[in-house]
Design a protein around this motif. Structure first.
Motif, PDB file in Angstrom:
ATOM      1  N   SER A   1      -8.345 159.847  74.108  1.00 27.69           N
ATOM      2  CA  SER A   1      -8.312 158.768  73.123  1.00 27.69           C
ATOM      3  C   SER A   1      -9.530 158.614  72.310  1.00 27.69           C
ATOM      4  N   GLN A   2     -10.545 158.822  73.034  1.00 33.15           N
ATOM      5  CA  GLN A   2     -11.734 158.493  72.407  1.00 33.15           C
ATOM      6  C   GLN A   2     -12.292 159.593  71.384  1.00 33.15           C
TER       7      GLN A   2
ATOM      8  N   ASN B   1      -8.630 149.344  81.879  1.00 33.24           N
ATOM      9  CA  ASN B   1      -9.542 150.390  81.767  1.00 33.24           C
ATOM     10  C   ASN B   1      -9.218 151.967  81.530  1.00 33.24           C
TER      11      ASN B   1
ATOM     12  N   LYS C   1      -6.357 151.820  76.994  1.00 31.22           N
ATOM     13  CA  LYS C   1      -5.213 151.314  76.092  1.00 31.22           C
ATOM     14  C   LYS C   1      -5.811 150.842  74.694  1.00 31.22           C
TER      15      LYS C   1
ATOM     16  N   THR D   1      -8.571 151.593  73.234  1.00 30.07           N
ATOM     17  CA  THR D   1      -9.099 152.960  72.555  1.00 30.07           C
ATOM     18  C   THR D   1      -8.060 153.539  71.960  1.00 30.07           C
TER      19      THR D   1
HETATM   20  P1  G4P Z   1      -8.442 149.009  78.399  1.00 29.76           P
HETATM   21  O1  G4P Z   1      -7.987 148.760  76.973  1.00 29.76           O
HETATM   22  O2  G4P Z   1      -7.005 150.030  79.021  1.00 29.76           O
HETATM   23  O3  G4P Z   1      -8.823 148.348  79.293  1.00 29.76           O
HETATM   24  O4  G4P Z   1      -9.468 150.469  78.421  1.00 29.76           O
HETATM   25  P2  G4P Z   1     -10.470 150.790  77.247  1.00 29.76           P
HETATM   26  O5  G4P Z   1      -9.838 151.135  75.837  1.00 29.76           O
HETATM   27  O6  G4P Z   1     -11.140 149.476  76.952  1.00 29.76           O
HETATM   28  O7  G4P Z   1     -11.179 151.877  77.796  1.00 29.76           O
HETATM   29  C1  G4P Z   1     -11.954 151.818  78.918  1.00 29.76           C
HETATM   30  C2  G4P Z   1     -13.128 152.824  78.816  1.00 29.76           C
HETATM   31  O8  G4P Z   1     -12.768 154.149  78.896  1.00 29.76           O
HETATM   32  C3  G4P Z   1     -14.049 152.510  77.659  1.00 29.76           C
HETATM   33  O9  G4P Z   1     -15.444 152.954  77.973  1.00 29.76           O
HETATM   34  C4  G4P Z   1     -13.515 153.894  76.783  1.00 29.76           C
HETATM   35  O10 G4P Z   1     -14.352 154.109  75.836  1.00 29.76           O
HETATM   36  C5  G4P Z   1     -12.988 154.966  77.818  1.00 29.76           C
HETATM   37  N1  G4P Z   1     -12.074 155.726  77.099  1.00 29.76           N
HETATM   38  C6  G4P Z   1     -11.006 155.592  76.830  1.00 29.76           C
HETATM   39  N2  G4P Z   1     -10.196 156.605  76.463  1.00 29.76           N
HETATM   40  C7  G4P Z   1     -11.015 157.715  76.874  1.00 29.76           C
HETATM   41  C8  G4P Z   1     -10.844 159.055  76.797  1.00 29.76           C
HETATM   42  O11 G4P Z   1      -9.881 159.549  76.509  1.00 29.76           O
HETATM   43  N3  G4P Z   1     -11.954 159.712  77.307  1.00 29.76           N
HETATM   44  C9  G4P Z   1     -12.995 159.157  77.629  1.00 29.76           C
HETATM   45  N4  G4P Z   1     -14.161 160.077  77.889  1.00 29.76           N
HETATM   46  N5  G4P Z   1     -13.247 157.983  77.610  1.00 29.76           N
HETATM   47  C10 G4P Z   1     -12.161 157.271  77.411  1.00 29.76           C
HETATM   48  P3  G4P Z   1     -16.436 151.899  78.310  1.00 29.76           P
HETATM   49  O12 G4P Z   1     -17.533 152.597  78.803  1.00 29.76           O
HETATM   50  O13 G4P Z   1     -15.872 150.704  79.236  1.00 29.76           O
HETATM   51  O14 G4P Z   1     -16.850 151.360  77.025  1.00 29.76           O
HETATM   52  P4  G4P Z   1     -17.581 152.038  75.833  1.00 29.76           P
HETATM   53  O15 G4P Z   1     -18.069 153.312  76.203  1.00 29.76           O
HETATM   54  O16 G4P Z   1     -16.330 152.398  74.853  1.00 29.76           O
HETATM   55  O17 G4P Z   1     -18.466 151.040  75.069  1.00 29.76           O
END
Ligand code: G4P
Length: 283
Positions: A87-88, A131, A134, A136
């Protein structure tokens, strides 16, 4: 944010998801591709009952590709459609709408057969434990930044539909569900991947779990990362070796085990040891 899940919260979270289910055609169940079982809600089948569902193995960029393929096959064997996504970066996200369309085809064809000329967009809901990504994914699908709701069941705001292209609408607030706490290993896996905060479990316990796992499943990566010729049998000796090599020392030169634990977990979570999966199907 860490949620304290009490029985009352769980009941409320379940009710809230069930309320939202009435509005939607399809559920996207988000799990962490590194731990697809441990990052699931233990009551998910009961909560979703017969709602069409696609399992999204998120953070697939951090998981072992080969094992992710095995998971997709595993779900497929249970007649559950699963997709690997990041998703990122957005990788794989486009497939979601196409897969949902395919799954809902019979329903929408029925509507068309009843003479409904302009069928409405498919309505979808994202559910998952905290975490898992969702927000993202919602932002990725929306193509813009949607504010994150407080990660607490019961913190509600007016729900809105987000347009995802012409064919899909997504509820802007995801369904937040709880993980399976009763199983200690589940907790350790959630902590290793960073899904639960480091203050909840003892950091050294989590690192012991993670290092033992790496020793068993990814010994070469462990050796390479910490320049080990052999991996010591004894876990304390392994902490000592890593601590000495990476300067995790207290005054007097003794190894600081908290620092080693922190270092190892940080490096696992930031992919310094490569892409790792902590669960295989049918284990
Ligand atoms: P949530 O709503 O389910 O609680 O989760 P959220 O989207 O806040 O994502 C939790 C963490 O996981 C975030 O990092 C987000 O960037 C990361 N993330 C989400 N999807 C992916 C993915 O597909 N790949 C990777 N590598 N990471 C992902 P964080 O460190 O908590 O915040 P930030 O670094 O974005 O500031």
């Amino acid at each position: 944010m860490t949620i304290q899940w009490f029985p009352g919260h769980m009941a409320k979270a379940k009710r809230e998801v069930q309320e939202k289910l009435k509005l939607i055609d399809i559920v996207f169940e988000l799990v962490d591709a590194r731990i697809p079982m441990s990052s699931r809600n233990p009551m998910i089948d009961e909560i979703l009952v017969n709602k069409p569902r696609i399992v999204l193995l998120n953070k697939a960029d951090m998981a072992d590709e080969e094992i992710t393929k095995q998971w997709i096959a595993f779900f497929q064997n249970q007649h559950i459609k699963a997709l690997a996504i990041d998703s990122q970066a957005g990788t794989g996200v486009k497939q979601i709408v196409a897969a949902a369309k395919e799954m809902l085809k019979p329903k929408f064809e029925k509507m068309a057969a009843k003479g409904i000329k302009n069928p409405r967009a498919m309505r979808a809901l994202i559910v998952g434990i905290p975490n898992v990504g969702k927000s993202t994914l919602i932002n990725r699908l929306a193509g813009k930044h949607i504010a994150k709701t407080g990660d607490k069941p019961g913190v509600t705001k007016a729900q809105q539909w987000i347009k995802v292209g012409k064919e899909m609408e997504l509820l802007d607030t995801p369904g937040i569900l709880w993980p399976k706490f009763e199983d200690e290993e589940v907790g350790l896996k959630l902590a290793t991947t960073g899904a639960i905060k480091d203050t909840i479990l003892n950091l050294q316990d989590v690192a012991v779990y993670a290092l033992n796992f790496l020793k068993q499943h990814y010994p070469e990566r462990l050796k390479e990362r910490y320049s080990l010729v052999e991996i010591p049998e004894d876990i304390v000796a392994l902490f000592d070796e890593i601590g000495k090599r990476r300067g995790c020392l207290m005054s007097g030169g003794l190894v600081d085990y908290d620092k080693v634990a922190e270092l190892v977990l940080r490096e696992i979570r930031t992919e310094k040891l490569g892409r790792l999966s902590f669960e295989k199907p049918n284990e």
